[in-house]
Scaffold this active site. Structure first.
Site, PDB file in Angstrom:
ATOM      1  N   ASP A 187      68.901   6.826   4.113  1.00 46.88           N
ATOM      2  CA  ASP A 187      69.360   6.242   3.092  1.00 46.88           C
ATOM      3  C   ASP A 187      70.170   5.060   3.581  1.00 46.88           C
ATOM      4  O   ASP A 187      70.549   5.008   5.208  1.00 46.88           O
ATOM      5  CB  ASP A 187      70.423   6.926   2.291  1.00 46.88           C
ATOM      6  CG  ASP A 187      70.912   5.989   1.297  1.00 46.88           C
ATOM      7  OD1 ASP A 187      70.185   6.000   0.392  1.00 46.88           O
ATOM      8  OD2 ASP A 187      72.120   5.876   1.005  1.00 46.88           O
ATOM      9  N   SER A 188      70.452   3.853   2.824  1.00 43.89           N
ATOM     10  CA  SER A 188      70.981   2.953   3.435  1.00 43.89           C
ATOM     11  C   SER A 188      72.614   3.024   4.000  1.00 43.89           C
ATOM     12  O   SER A 188      73.251   2.605   4.656  1.00 43.89           O
ATOM     13  CB  SER A 188      71.066   1.757   2.551  1.00 43.89           C
ATOM     14  OG  SER A 188      71.844   2.251   1.295  1.00 43.89           O
TER      15      SER A 188
ATOM     16  N   CYS B 281      66.759   6.082  -0.334  1.00 36.81           N
ATOM     17  CA  CYS B 281      67.235   4.553  -0.997  1.00 36.81           C
ATOM     18  C   CYS B 281      66.438   4.099  -1.911  1.00 36.81           C
ATOM     19  O   CYS B 281      65.123   3.688  -1.628  1.00 36.81           O
ATOM     20  CB  CYS B 281      67.542   3.590   0.326  1.00 36.81           C
ATOM     21  SG  CYS B 281      67.936   1.875   0.154  1.00 36.81           S
TER      22      CYS B 281
ATOM     23  N   GLU C 289      80.740   3.234  -0.440  1.00 33.44           N
ATOM     24  CA  GLU C 289      80.772   3.309   1.046  1.00 33.44           C
ATOM     25  C   GLU C 289      82.178   3.145   1.446  1.00 33.44           C
ATOM     26  O   GLU C 289      82.439   3.545   2.567  1.00 33.44           O
ATOM     27  CB  GLU C 289      79.878   1.879   1.682  1.00 33.44           C
ATOM     28  CG  GLU C 289      78.471   2.189   1.478  1.00 33.44           C
ATOM     29  CD  GLU C 289      77.627   3.209   2.413  1.00 33.44           C
ATOM     30  OE1 GLU C 289      78.249   3.377   3.355  1.00 33.44           O
ATOM     31  OE2 GLU C 289      76.919   4.085   1.859  1.00 33.44           O
TER      32      GLU C 289
ATOM     33  N   CYS D 213      69.958   3.636  -8.084  1.00 36.45           N
ATOM     34  CA  CYS D 213      70.515   3.554  -6.743  1.00 36.45           C
ATOM     35  C   CYS D 213      71.015   4.799  -6.228  1.00 36.45           C
ATOM     36  O   CYS D 213      72.007   5.317  -7.216  1.00 36.45           O
ATOM     37  CB  CYS D 213      71.543   2.508  -6.478  1.00 36.45           C
ATOM     38  SG  CYS D 213      72.348   2.563  -4.621  1.00 36.45           S
TER      39      CYS D 213
ATOM     40  N   HIS E 108      73.700   5.694  -4.447  1.00 34.81           N
ATOM     41  CA  HIS E 108      74.901   5.441  -4.432  1.00 34.81           C
ATOM     42  C   HIS E 108      75.806   6.035  -5.872  1.00 34.81           C
ATOM     43  O   HIS E 108      76.806   6.258  -5.821  1.00 34.81           O
ATOM     44  CB  HIS E 108      75.318   4.328  -3.864  1.00 34.81           C
ATOM     45  CG  HIS E 108      75.160   4.283  -2.473  1.00 34.81           C
ATOM     46  ND1 HIS E 108      73.970   3.858  -1.959  1.00 34.81           N
ATOM     47  CD2 HIS E 108      76.189   3.991  -1.314  1.00 34.81           C
ATOM     48  CE1 HIS E 108      74.249   3.825  -0.564  1.00 34.81           C
ATOM     49  NE2 HIS E 108      75.458   3.974  -0.196  1.00 34.81           N
TER      50      HIS E 108
END
Length: 264
Positions: A9-10, A72, A151, A183, A185
């Site tokens: 993942d990013s 991601c 993040e 996404c 996240h």
């Protein structure tokens, strides 16, 4: 088969997929890379995202993984086919499973897609949804401020709620009954997102459907792990291990997780 399932993942977003993997396939070993140092991927060029995705996939291939999940959405949108062509193990993305979950859940065919700038620009969700339901109406919305909140570890804060409310303003005049968290996240912001959408809108995370695909491939290829003893997942981050570790502890409820730094 003892080899681990790889997840990339990013950043920390793919932990939402790991959480579902741990719930559904608790005896499967997992090795994860989060590219926090170069997150977010959404604003980056297609060439950069492909390069970074291939770097992570290559790093995990060298550990002997039996399968790779590109958790991601942005990386799935632009790099899935290339990664599949490059490696012999099965590679799963999160967009088609997410689209499938939304189409199954929607009663009206009006579906909102929340994603990064890169994912929305790719039209990957539009294409996946229309392949399953040609009559669907898709309402895409880029939410570039969401990933940085997650993040930073501030996804539970009051400030996060205000940023989410502002980010969702473009959907106020739209009519839809399902919203895809496009996404990985975004599930960490799900409570905030739900609070600022109509109460009857069903939120779909791709993690559940993605893990269903993982399970099907494990069975069909006869590569499940036979040993029922649990193996602690290993997490790599290109960023700061302390921040990553705190999010792993909070989101996955793992005590003293194995978090390591990696340079790609």
């Amino acid at each position: 088969m003892e080899a681990p399932i790889g997840v990339i993942d990013s950043g920390v977003g793919g932990l939402t997929v790991v959480k579902e993997l741990l719930n559904r396939l608790p005896n499967e070993p997992i090795v994860y890379i989060g590219d926090d140092a170069r997150c977010p991927y959404g604003p980056r060029s297609t060439q950069e995202v492909r390069k970074f995705t291939m770097e992570m996939a290559t790093a995990l291939s060298e550990t002997g993984i039996k399968m790779l999940v590109i958790a991601c959405n942005t990386a799935t949108a632009v790099a899935l086919d290339e990664v599949r062509e490059h490696f012999s193990f099965p590679v799963i993305g999160v967009i088609v499973p997410g689209a499938r979950g939304a189409v199954k859940a929607s009663k009206t065919g009006d579906i909102a897609v929340l994603g990064t700038v890169g994912t929305i620009k790719s039209h990957a969700y539009d294409d996946a949804i229309h392949a399953l339901l040609p009559s669907a109406t898709v309402h895409p919305l880029a939410c570039p401020d969401f990933v940085p909140i997650v993040e930073s570890g501030l996804y539970k804060s009051e400030n996060a709620s205000g940023i989410v409310k502002k980010g969702l303003a473009g959907l106020v005049v739209k009519d839809f009954d399902v919203a895809i968290l496009g996404c990985t996240h975004y599930p960490l912001l799900q409570n905030h997102i739900q609070a600022h959408l109509p109460s009857d809108v069903q939120i779909i995370s791709s993690a559940v459907e993605t893990v269903s695909d993982v399970e099907c491939i494990l069975v069909s290829r006869n590569i499940e792990r036979d040993d029922s003893r649990r193996v602690a997942p290993i997490f790599y981050t290109t960023g700061q291990t302390e921040q990553f570790l705190s999010i792993v502890e909070d989101w996955l409820a793992i005590d003293k997780p194995d978090v390591r730094h990696i340079i790609l």
